[in-house]
Design a protein around this motif. Sequence first.
Motif, PDB file in Angstrom:
ATOM      1  N   PHE A  26     -18.747   1.563 -13.162  1.00 34.57           N
ATOM      2  CA  PHE A  26     -19.314   1.610 -11.590  1.00 34.57           C
ATOM      3  C   PHE A  26     -19.445   0.689 -11.651  1.00 34.57           C
ATOM      4  CE2 PHE A  26     -22.454   1.448  -8.723  1.00 34.57           C
ATOM      5  CZ  PHE A  26     -21.234   1.709  -6.891  1.00 34.57           C
ATOM      6  N   TYR A  27     -20.782   0.156 -11.848  1.00 39.03           N
ATOM      7  CA  TYR A  27     -21.464  -1.407 -11.999  1.00 39.03           C
ATOM      8  C   TYR A  27     -20.493  -2.428 -12.737  1.00 39.03           C
ATOM      9  CZ  TYR A  27     -25.626   0.702  -9.874  1.00 39.03           C
ATOM     10  OH  TYR A  27     -26.192   1.219  -9.429  1.00 39.03           O
ATOM     11  N   ASP A  28     -19.414  -2.169 -13.667  1.00 36.28           N
ATOM     12  CA  ASP A  28     -18.357  -2.457 -13.602  1.00 36.28           C
ATOM     13  C   ASP A  28     -17.433  -3.335 -12.909  1.00 36.28           C
ATOM     14  OD1 ASP A  28     -19.862  -3.237 -16.491  1.00 36.28           O
ATOM     15  OD2 ASP A  28     -18.763  -1.957 -16.918  1.00 36.28           O
ATOM     16  N   LEU A  29     -17.351  -2.108 -12.286  1.00 39.23           N
ATOM     17  CA  LEU A  29     -15.912  -2.425 -10.490  1.00 39.23           C
ATOM     18  C   LEU A  29     -16.774  -3.132 -10.006  1.00 39.23           C
ATOM     19  CD1 LEU A  29     -14.389   0.775 -10.831  1.00 39.23           C
ATOM     20  CD2 LEU A  29     -13.160  -0.478 -11.069  1.00 39.23           C
ATOM     21  N   MET A  30     -17.606  -3.015  -9.815  1.00 38.82           N
ATOM     22  CA  MET A  30     -18.524  -3.826  -8.072  1.00 38.82           C
ATOM     23  C   MET A  30     -19.111  -5.317  -8.971  1.00 38.82           C
ATOM     24  SD  MET A  30     -22.631  -2.001  -7.187  1.00 38.82           S
ATOM     25  CE  MET A  30     -23.038  -2.930  -7.743  1.00 38.82           C
ATOM     26  N   TYR A  36     -14.451  -4.162  -3.614  1.00 41.02           N
ATOM     27  CA  TYR A  36     -16.648  -4.134  -4.488  1.00 41.02           C
ATOM     28  C   TYR A  36     -17.413  -5.135  -4.052  1.00 41.02           C
ATOM     29  CZ  TYR A  36     -13.613  -0.690  -5.685  1.00 41.02           C
ATOM     30  OH  TYR A  36     -12.810   0.608  -5.785  1.00 41.02           O
ATOM     31  N   ALA A  37     -17.177  -5.846  -3.078  1.00 40.85           N
ATOM     32  CA  ALA A  37     -17.794  -7.414  -2.885  1.00 40.85           C
ATOM     33  C   ALA A  37     -18.959  -7.058  -1.668  1.00 40.85           C
ATOM     34  CB  ALA A  37     -16.930  -8.619  -2.066  1.00 40.85           C
ATOM     35  N   ARG A  38     -18.261  -6.706  -0.449  1.00 36.83           N
ATOM     36  CA  ARG A  38     -19.484  -5.955   0.508  1.00 36.83           C
ATOM     37  C   ARG A  38     -20.708  -5.264  -0.398  1.00 36.83           C
ATOM     38  NH1 ARG A  38     -18.568  -3.452   5.003  1.00 36.83           N
ATOM     39  NH2 ARG A  38     -21.101  -4.189   5.608  1.00 36.83           N
ATOM     40  N   LEU A  39     -20.604  -4.190  -1.621  1.00 30.72           N
ATOM     41  CA  LEU A  39     -21.425  -3.417  -2.187  1.00 30.72           C
ATOM     42  C   LEU A  39     -21.937  -4.198  -2.947  1.00 30.72           C
ATOM     43  CD1 LEU A  39     -22.262  -0.571  -2.894  1.00 30.72           C
ATOM     44  CD2 LEU A  39     -19.924   0.060  -4.222  1.00 30.72           C
ATOM     45  N   ARG A  40     -21.623  -5.029  -3.755  1.00 27.81           N
ATOM     46  CA  ARG A  40     -22.303  -6.129  -4.705  1.00 27.81           C
ATOM     47  C   ARG A  40     -23.071  -7.019  -4.016  1.00 27.81           C
ATOM     48  NH1 ARG A  40     -25.299  -7.375  -7.625  1.00 27.81           N
ATOM     49  NH2 ARG A  40     -24.910  -9.110  -9.817  1.00 27.81           N
ATOM     50  N   GLN A  93     -16.382   1.929   0.014  1.00 28.33           N
ATOM     51  CA  GLN A  93     -16.926   1.088  -1.318  1.00 28.33           C
ATOM     52  C   GLN A  93     -17.180   2.183  -2.615  1.00 28.33           C
ATOM     53  OE1 GLN A  93     -17.712  -2.642  -1.175  1.00 28.33           O
ATOM     54  NE2 GLN A  93     -16.272  -3.337   0.854  1.00 28.33           N
ATOM     55  N   TRP A  94     -18.392   2.435  -2.270  1.00 25.93           N
ATOM     56  CA  TRP A  94     -19.375   3.221  -2.968  1.00 25.93           C
ATOM     57  C   TRP A  94     -18.963   4.316  -3.472  1.00 25.93           C
ATOM     58  CZ3 TRP A  94     -21.706   7.903  -3.783  1.00 25.93           C
ATOM     59  CH2 TRP A  94     -22.783   7.968  -5.417  1.00 25.93           C
ATOM     60  N   VAL A  95     -17.878   5.038  -3.083  1.00 28.77           N
ATOM     61  CA  VAL A  95     -17.709   6.565  -3.515  1.00 28.77           C
ATOM     62  C   VAL A  95     -16.518   6.072  -3.833  1.00 28.77           C
ATOM     63  CG1 VAL A  95     -16.029   8.466  -2.280  1.00 28.77           C
ATOM     64  CG2 VAL A  95     -18.608   7.517  -1.380  1.00 28.77           C
ATOM     65  N   GLU A  96     -15.497   5.599  -3.478  1.00 32.48           N
ATOM     66  CA  GLU A  96     -14.110   5.218  -4.407  1.00 32.48           C
ATOM     67  C   GLU A  96     -14.209   4.159  -5.107  1.00 32.48           C
ATOM     68  OE1 GLU A  96     -11.137   1.371  -3.637  1.00 32.48           O
ATOM     69  OE2 GLU A  96     -10.659   2.168  -1.613  1.00 32.48           O
ATOM     70  N   ALA A  97     -15.713   3.496  -5.719  1.00 33.75           N
ATOM     71  CA  ALA A  97     -15.434   2.951  -7.234  1.00 33.75           C
ATOM     72  C   ALA A  97     -16.513   4.352  -7.496  1.00 33.75           C
ATOM     73  CB  ALA A  97     -16.761   2.070  -6.492  1.00 33.75           C
ATOM     74  N   MET A  98     -17.123   5.141  -7.643  1.00 35.79           N
ATOM     75  CA  MET A  98     -17.786   5.996  -8.203  1.00 35.79           C
ATOM     76  C   MET A  98     -16.080   6.761  -7.906  1.00 35.79           C
ATOM     77  SD  MET A  98     -20.877   5.482  -8.866  1.00 35.79           S
ATOM     78  CE  MET A  98     -21.523   7.308 -10.208  1.00 35.79           C
ATOM     79  N   THR A  99     -15.692   7.162  -7.832  1.00 35.33           N
ATOM     80  CA  THR A  99     -14.245   7.680  -7.808  1.00 35.33           C
ATOM     81  C   THR A  99     -13.419   7.414  -9.407  1.00 35.33           C
ATOM     82  OG1 THR A  99     -14.855   9.028  -5.358  1.00 35.33           O
ATOM     83  CG2 THR A  99     -12.333   9.029  -7.213  1.00 35.33           C
TER      84      THR A  99
END
Length: 129
Positions: A26-30, A36-40, A93-99
């Motif tokens: 998850f954090y690697d993707l972010m 996921y730029a806004r999430l990061r 973004q959070w849910v998509e990255a976690m998925t």
Amino acid sequence: MTDAEHQTAFDQIGGAAPVAAMVNAFYDLMDTDPAYARLRAIHAQDLTPMRASLAGFITGWLGGPRDWFVQRPGACMMSLHRAMPIDAELGRQWVEAMTRAMAQADVEPDMADALSEVFGRMSANMTTR
């Protein structure tokens, strides 16, 4: 009841190693995917403490060791995120990255689907606007 019926979700997912793999993915993707730029952007530069914290939260939340909760009496995800500007897009973004992270960590598909659904509800409840 069978042993499977007595297992926690933490046991069913395979314990600490798959949780850590999911959180790290998850954090690697972010950290690397521009989607996921806004999430990061709402996270600190150093994600190391967040990796440990999220892994600890998910471990306890799934029924594993509750160290995260013991160390933070009364804390909940909603209150910890209250001051953050979480809108629907950030939640998506959070849910998509976690998925995606669960898929990369080889979380069993039925478990991943169930968790994605719950993560979606959690995200929607944290949305401030």
